[in-house]
Each structure stands twice: as C-alpha cells, then as structure tokens.
Design a protein around this motif. Structure first.
Motif, PDB file in Angstrom:
ATOM      1  N   THR A 274     -11.229  -2.816  -1.541  1.00 52.63           N
ATOM      2  CA  THR A 274      -9.897  -3.184  -1.440  1.00 52.63           C
ATOM      3  C   THR A 274      -9.284  -2.709  -0.010  1.00 52.63           C
ATOM      4  N   GLU A 275      -9.449  -1.478   0.336  1.00 53.72           N
ATOM      5  CA  GLU A 275      -9.412  -1.043   1.531  1.00 53.72           C
ATOM      6  C   GLU A 275      -9.938  -1.848   2.789  1.00 53.72           C
TER       7      GLU A 275
ATOM      8  N   TYR B 171      -7.560  -4.943   3.125  1.00 48.81           N
ATOM      9  CA  TYR B 171      -6.361  -4.695   3.840  1.00 48.81           C
ATOM     10  C   TYR B 171      -6.553  -4.443   5.154  1.00 48.81           C
TER      11      TYR B 171
ATOM     12  N   VAL C  14      -1.717   0.669   3.557  1.00 46.98           N
ATOM     13  CA  VAL C  14      -2.346   0.680   2.053  1.00 46.98           C
ATOM     14  C   VAL C  14      -3.579   0.839   2.241  1.00 46.98           C
ATOM     15  N   ALA C  15      -4.317   0.470   3.482  1.00 44.83           N
ATOM     16  CA  ALA C  15      -5.749   0.635   3.513  1.00 44.83           C
ATOM     17  C   ALA C  15      -6.127   2.304   3.798  1.00 44.83           C
TER      18      ALA C  15
ATOM     19  N   SER D 272      -0.150  -3.231   5.800  1.00 43.62           N
ATOM     20  CA  SER D 272      -1.534  -3.421   5.441  1.00 43.62           C
ATOM     21  C   SER D 272      -2.291  -2.016   6.094  1.00 43.62           C
TER      22      SER D 272
ATOM     23  N   GLN E  67      -4.699  -8.816  -3.650  1.00 47.08           N
ATOM     24  CA  GLN E  67      -4.623  -9.247  -2.417  1.00 47.08           C
ATOM     25  C   GLN E  67      -3.344  -8.944  -1.524  1.00 47.08           C
ATOM     26  N   PRO E  68      -3.305  -8.631  -0.218  1.00 47.63           N
ATOM     27  CA  PRO E  68      -2.038  -8.326   0.426  1.00 47.63           C
ATOM     28  C   PRO E  68      -0.906  -9.072  -0.005  1.00 47.63           C
TER      29      PRO E  68
END
Length: 309
Positions: free
Chosen positions: A4-5, A8, A29-30, A26, A48-49
C-alpha cells in the motif's frame, strides 16, 4: 516496503503531478504508519489513492492542508471507509473522447457503439460534443473538448454517425441521480476545475437522452450485449482506463480474444501493455490509443493531448 505504501508513492510520482495537492497527500499517506495500517485491512482494490481522496471530497473534507487532512480523515475514519466500500473509481472523463475520435472517425457509419467500463455512459456520446485540436474544430455541441495535437495526427474531419449505443459495467451509474453526479464530481482532482465544469455539462446531455447501461462483466458478458447491436451498423467496442482494472494478464488476453472475434472494431485508450500487443516504452502518464490491438497513437490519461507515432 508495504504494497500500500508503494502504491501511494507510485501515485505521487507517476499519476498525481498535475495535482500538487494529491501528490502531497499521497506522500503523506505513504510515510504514515497509522494510515497505512488502517488502509491495509481493507480489500486491496479499496486502498487506492483516488478512492480515498474521492471519499474525502465526497464528505467535504479538507485537501488543502496535509495536517488538516490527516486529522480530519482519522477522526472521520468510519465514515470515510463506508464511502470507500460503497463506491468505485468510475471517473467519466469525457475529454478522452477527443483522444479516441481520430480513430473512431475512420470507421464508416452507421456505428453501433458499445463501451465496456461505461460508468454513467458519458463517453458514449462522442457525436454530441464539440472538439478543438489546436486550430482545427468540428462539431457544434454545447460541450467543448480540447486536445492538443502533437505530430502528424490525422485530425478528424467528421463526427461519427452513431445509431445505437450501450454500455457494460459492473456497477452502471444513472447520471440522473444527484448522488451519482456528486460522487463523479468528487473523483475529479481538486485543481482540475475545467474537468468539473465539463463533467456537469456532459451530464446534462446524457440526462436528456440516457443510454442503455447493462450491469455485467466485460470478461463474460460482452458477447451477449454485442449480439444486440442492430444489423446494418458497424459494431465498435471501446474502452478507456477500464481494462487496466483487470489485473490478471491472462484474463486481459481472454477479453482481447473475445472482442477481436466480434464483427467490427475495437478501440481503446489504456496504459502501455494493458491491451495485449501494445507493450511499448512510454513517458509517465502516457496512454496508448489502439485499434483492433494495433497501436495508433498516444495520449495522456485525460485526453489533453494526442500524438501519432
């Protein structure tokens, strides 16, 4: 690195440069372990972003400040997740019609147009829009689509004659529903004011003459819908940024085998390699315009420009 990282970070680097706000969110979040942990328990397609940021805008959350956004999204997490789980990223970017038109206009009419991944069906009306390619214009519709031609692009001289139109989607949307329009508006990136204006203008056209939208899977239900196209019309199956959501390469090959077995033509705007046979090195955020599996040209993901090999 967590998947997931990585997603993003890739979004910030490759997809979001035209939206500095989403690029910043983004990267936030990452690099945020708590947000990554919360996202990671969701089904992968729901992480998803675009879906997270679209849910934020749908709920009127802040996107102008990363610190305000983080505080807001954590405090409203259950509401955000409820929106994410109830929706899909079904952006109807009408300007993609401008990238597809130089190919579509080469097909002799009358045309039976079938779009897979149709969402609310706004891209089923390429004959109702007005186009500007540099100094070249055609059409007299109320919605202007502008696309910069690069290189020796065969600029369309006519609009297609469409006598039948239908869409296939896992979750077809009725644009006459105000909540549907609200969600599609939320999916437009915050700085893209012209896209929001264009979305609402195109929605007015479609609301006045709604298309036939069928719930179904492009991998299994295309042939049955295509069989309903009227005799005497040339079938054109089109899609833009839709086949990419079929992550399995063998499934994409299966779709290609089905669509190429149908009479007529297949026109697509997808990332390089998504349509089998279109594997090519390309710049970031460059899509391939193809016809019947053959590369015809290139465009950005929102149809702002089109170039020819």
């Amino acid at each position: 690195m967590d998947v997931t990282e990585r997603w993003y970070r890739a979004f910030a680097e490759h997809t979001a440069p035209t939206s500095p706000l989403y690029e910043a969110l983004s990267l936030l979040v990452a690099g945020d372990a708590e947000l990554i942990a919360r996202l990671s328990v969701l089904p992968e397609p729901k992480r998803q972003p675009n879906l997270l940021f679209g849910a934020t805008r749908y709920l009127d959350g802040p996107v102008e400040s990363t610190s305000d956004w983080r505080e807001w999204v954590l405090s409203r997490w259950d509401e955000v997740v409820a929106v994410i789980l109830a929706h899909r990223t079904q952006t109807n970017e009408t300007n993609r019609c401008a990238a597809l038109l130089p190919v579509l206009s080469q097909v002799d009419g009358p045309i039976a147009l079938l779009e897979v991944g149709a969402s609310a069906g706004l891209n089923l009306y390429p004959d109702r829009y007005r186009y500007r390619y540099g100094t070249h214009e055609l059409g007299d519709g109320p919605v202007l689509l502008e696309c910069e031609p690069r290189g020796d692009v065969p600029l369309p001289k006519r609009l297609p004659e469409i006598v039948w139109r239908a869409g296939l989607d896992l979750n077809p949307l009725d644009i006459r529903d105000e909540e549907v329009l609200r969600w599609l508006t939320a999916l437009v990136w915050p700085e893209h004011h012209e896209r929001r204006t264009r979305l609402h203008a195109a929605a007015d056209i479609v609301r006045a003459d709604p298309p036939r939208l069928v719930q179904g899977d492009m991998l299994t239900d295309l042939r049955a819908l295509a069989a309903q196209a009227p005799a005497g019309a040339t079938l054109v199956v089109q899609h833009s940024a839709a086949l990419a959501y079929v992550v399995d390469a063998e499934a994409r090959k299966g779709f290609a085998a089905t669509v190429t077995s149908l009479p007529g033509h297949w026109i697509a705007l997808e990332s390089p390699g998504v349509v089998p046979g279109t594997e090519v090195e390309a710049d970031v955020n460059t899509e391939v315009v193809s016809m019947d599996g053959r590369i015809m040209g290139f465009s950005d993901s929102h149809g702002r420009w089109i170039g020819w090999p």
